[in-house]
Write an enzyme that holds these catalytic residues in place. Structure first.
Site, PDB file in Angstrom:
ATOM      1  CB  CYS A 260      -0.959  -0.004   1.183  1.00 43.04           C
ATOM      2  SG  CYS A 260      -2.172  -1.316   1.043  1.00 43.04           S
TER       3      CYS A 260
ATOM      4  CG  ASN B 252      -6.553  -1.091  -0.363  1.00 45.32           C
ATOM      5  OD1 ASN B 252      -5.805  -0.616  -1.210  1.00 45.32           O
ATOM      6  ND2 ASN B 252      -6.137  -1.477   0.830  1.00 45.32           N
TER       7      ASN B 252
ATOM      8  CG  HIS C 190      -3.339   3.506   0.929  1.00 45.57           C
ATOM      9  ND1 HIS C 190      -3.526   2.960  -0.313  1.00 45.57           N
ATOM     10  CD2 HIS C 190      -3.552   2.512   1.832  1.00 45.57           C
ATOM     11  CE1 HIS C 190      -3.818   1.680  -0.167  1.00 45.57           C
ATOM     12  NE2 HIS C 190      -3.841   1.382   1.114  1.00 45.57           N
TER      13      HIS C 190
HETATM   14  N1  COA Z   1     -18.951  -9.125   6.346  1.00 49.93           N
HETATM   15  C1  COA Z   1     -19.637  -9.344   7.478  1.00 49.93           C
HETATM   16  N2  COA Z   1     -19.054  -9.573   8.666  1.00 49.93           N
HETATM   17  C2  COA Z   1     -17.712  -9.573   8.691  1.00 49.93           C
HETATM   18  C3  COA Z   1     -16.938  -9.352   7.551  1.00 49.93           C
HETATM   19  C4  COA Z   1     -17.606  -9.126   6.342  1.00 49.93           C
HETATM   20  N3  COA Z   1     -16.963  -8.884   5.192  1.00 49.93           N
HETATM   21  N4  COA Z   1     -15.640  -9.406   7.899  1.00 49.93           N
HETATM   22  C5  COA Z   1     -15.590  -9.661   9.209  1.00 49.93           C
HETATM   23  N5  COA Z   1     -16.845  -9.761   9.709  1.00 49.93           N
HETATM   24  C6  COA Z   1     -17.278 -10.009  11.081  1.00 49.93           C
HETATM   25  C7  COA Z   1     -16.236 -10.725  11.886  1.00 49.93           C
HETATM   26  O1  COA Z   1     -16.349 -12.122  11.703  1.00 49.93           O
HETATM   27  C8  COA Z   1     -16.587 -10.284  13.288  1.00 49.93           C
HETATM   28  O2  COA Z   1     -17.671 -11.064  13.736  1.00 49.93           O
HETATM   29  P1  COA Z   1     -17.799 -11.488  15.279  1.00 49.93           P
HETATM   30  O3  COA Z   1     -17.910 -10.188  16.043  1.00 49.93           O
HETATM   31  O4  COA Z   1     -19.033 -12.317  15.310  1.00 49.93           O
HETATM   32  O5  COA Z   1     -16.536 -12.242  15.591  1.00 49.93           O
HETATM   33  C9  COA Z   1     -17.087  -8.853  13.113  1.00 49.93           C
HETATM   34  O6  COA Z   1     -17.446  -8.740  11.721  1.00 49.93           O
HETATM   35  C10 COA Z   1     -16.056  -7.811  13.449  1.00 49.93           C
HETATM   36  O7  COA Z   1     -14.864  -8.122  12.782  1.00 49.93           O
HETATM   37  P2  COA Z   1     -13.583  -7.256  12.946  1.00 49.93           P
HETATM   38  O8  COA Z   1     -12.480  -7.804  12.077  1.00 49.93           O
HETATM   39  O9  COA Z   1     -13.307  -7.083  14.406  1.00 49.93           O
HETATM   40  O10 COA Z   1     -14.085  -5.856  12.332  1.00 49.93           O
HETATM   41  P3  COA Z   1     -13.416  -4.426  12.367  1.00 49.93           P
HETATM   42  O11 COA Z   1     -14.333  -3.461  12.942  1.00 49.93           O
HETATM   43  O12 COA Z   1     -12.002  -4.476  12.883  1.00 49.93           O
HETATM   44  O13 COA Z   1     -13.319  -4.086  10.816  1.00 49.93           O
HETATM   45  C11 COA Z   1     -11.784  -4.017   8.977  1.00 49.93           C
HETATM   46  C12 COA Z   1     -12.563  -4.895   9.940  1.00 49.93           C
HETATM   47  C13 COA Z   1     -10.944  -4.924   8.094  1.00 49.93           C
HETATM   48  C14 COA Z   1     -12.758  -3.254   8.119  1.00 49.93           C
HETATM   49  C15 COA Z   1     -10.904  -3.024   9.760  1.00 49.93           C
HETATM   50  O14 COA Z   1     -10.234  -3.675  10.809  1.00 49.93           O
HETATM   51  C16 COA Z   1      -9.892  -2.334   8.879  1.00 49.93           C
HETATM   52  O15 COA Z   1     -10.222  -1.641   7.949  1.00 49.93           O
HETATM   53  N6  COA Z   1      -8.607  -2.490   9.181  1.00 49.93           N
HETATM   54  C17 COA Z   1      -7.555  -1.926   8.382  1.00 49.93           C
HETATM   55  C18 COA Z   1      -7.460  -2.743   7.152  1.00 49.93           C
HETATM   56  C19 COA Z   1      -6.530  -2.215   6.158  1.00 49.93           C
HETATM   57  O16 COA Z   1      -6.226  -1.057   6.158  1.00 49.93           O
HETATM   58  N7  COA Z   1      -6.089  -3.091   5.262  1.00 49.93           N
HETATM   59  C20 COA Z   1      -5.297  -2.772   4.146  1.00 49.93           C
HETATM   60  C21 COA Z   1      -3.926  -2.449   4.535  1.00 49.93           C
HETATM   61  S1  COA Z   1      -3.369  -1.068   3.809  1.00 49.93           S
END
Ligand code: COA
Length: 338
Positions: free
Chosen positions: A114, A295, A265
């Site tokens: 990224c 992304n 980004h």
């Molecule tokens: N659809 C529905 N539910 C989903 C899901 C999806 N696509 N992905 C995960 N979940 C669920 C999980 O299973 C979890 O369920 P649970 O509470 O029953 O265990 C719940 O949603 C929360 O998951 P979590 O991973 O804790 O969510 P979050 O609030 O941290 O959001 C991201 C996830 C990925 C959106 C967030 O962490 C993020 O954007 N992080 C940075 C990612 C990033 O920048 N990546 C690229 C690098 S540059």
């Protein structure tokens, strides 16, 4: 000579096929509501099976060349940022070079995920400032869709990523009036490898204590798909992007309020809102494209630049700040007058 580099032209390309969140609902056991709420993403573009990463890059390059008003024969070097090259080796830069019908000039890939475009632009800037080259093609391009786990197991990662390419022609210049003339003022690059496994794609790779780069067990365990600790990435991304931006500003004596446009980004709309909140940047100065592209990793910043120009949000003479964070962990920032 006191050379600088300026963005002489910018181009972008996304494939035709649009996948809305609702298209992913059945495939990934997800929902439009979850994706929009947690990430801001509404849709992404995914390639048709015939297209490769260098094909997307070629289209973005053609637009950037036309925008810069130069012929491809004037390109002195190709710097290609991607985590999804056409093949393991050689780099996508070489495939693009052949598609452009060029030879002899250097072509290499940057593998900084990224942060790839910030790294690529900074490296090209060094060659231009020391006078070695006149025009460098800097590309960020990705095809994620061919490497995503499109089953419910992959929903935590696969909803986030889209395919696309962005390109700039970075050109050597002599700045007469720094308050008006386009040039890169500063770039800062960083990495912290102890977090390498927080966001990574393990296989194929030589880091396994077995005698092959990929085997059936790795495939069965999904080691050939990206895995991510989303919460850790989120926390580090907001902190590091804010920090590097402030340091870049400080080095060149620019106040955040002097910046006309922020091209960050695009990993998550909430990350960019949080960075804006930490730094007290008005949201209307942050140009986001994640809603329509997802992304696109190394492509997000040049694609955003292209779209901002098309939308009239980015005009010649404006002061721009870019920052990115991603796998590695790697991060960086750049301040430039467009
Ligand atoms: N659809 C529905 N539910 C989903 C899901 C999806 N696509 N992905 C995960 N979940 C669920 C999980 O299973 C979890 O369920 P649970 O509470 O029953 O265990 C719940 O949603 C929360 O998951 P979590 O991973 O804790 O969510 P979050 O609030 O941290 O959001 C991201 C996830 C990925 C959106 C967030 O962490 C993020 O954007 N992080 C940075 C990612 C990033 O920048 N990546 C690229 C690098 S540059």
């Amino acid at each position: 000579m006191n050379y600088k580099s300026r963005i002489a032209g910018v181009g972008g390309y996304v494939p035709e096929n649009v996948f809305k969140n609702t298209d992913l609902e059945k495939m990934l056991d997800t929902s439009d509501e979850w994706i929009v709420q947690r990430t801001g993403i509404e849709q992404r573009h995914w390639v048709s099976k015939e297209q490769s990463t260098s094909d997307l890059a070629l289209k973005a390059t053609e637009e950037a060349l036309a925008d810069a008003g130069i012929d491809k024969s004037e390109i002195d070097m190709i710097v290609f940022a991607t985590l999804s090259p056409d093949h393991d080796f050689p780099g996508a830069g070489c495939f693009l070079q052949a598609k452009l019908g060029l030879s002899n000039i250097p072509a290499f890939d940057i593998r900084q995920q990224c942060s790839g475009f910030i790294y690529a632009m900074s490296m090209a800037d060094q060659y231009l400032r020391c006078g070695t080259y006149k025009n460098i093609l800097v590309i960020g391009a990705e095809i994620h869709s061919k490497g995503l786990d499109k089953t419910p197991n992959g929903r935590g990662v696969s909803v986030l990523f889209g395919d696309g390419a962005g390109a700039v022609i970075l050109q050597r210049t002599e700045v007469k009036d720094p308050s008006k003339d386009g040039h890169i003022l500063v770039s800062h690059l960083h990495a912290d490898g102890k977090y390498a496994k927080e966001l990574w794609l393990p296989a194929p790779g030589t880091g396994f204590p077995v005698d092959s780069r990929i085997n059936e067990q790795m495939l069965a365990e999904g080691a050939h798909y990206a895995s991510m600790n989303g919460k850790t990435v989120f926390v580090h991304a907001t902190k590091r992007m804010a920090e590097t931006l402030l340091n870049s500003c400080k080095e060149v004596g620019v106040e955040l309020s002097d910046i006309d446009l922020f091209l960050f980004h695009q990993a998550n709309l909430r990350i960019n809102s949080k960075v804006a909140e930490i730094l007290g940047i008005p949201e209307e100065k942050v140009f986001n494209t994640i809603q329509k592209y997802g992304n696109t990793t190394a492509a997000t910043i040049p694609l955003g630049m292209r779209d901002a120009v098309k939308a009239g949000a980015l005009k010649r003479g404006m002061l721009v700040a870019s920052a990115a964070f991603g796998s590695g962990f790697t991060w960086g920032s750049s301040i430039y007058r467009y």
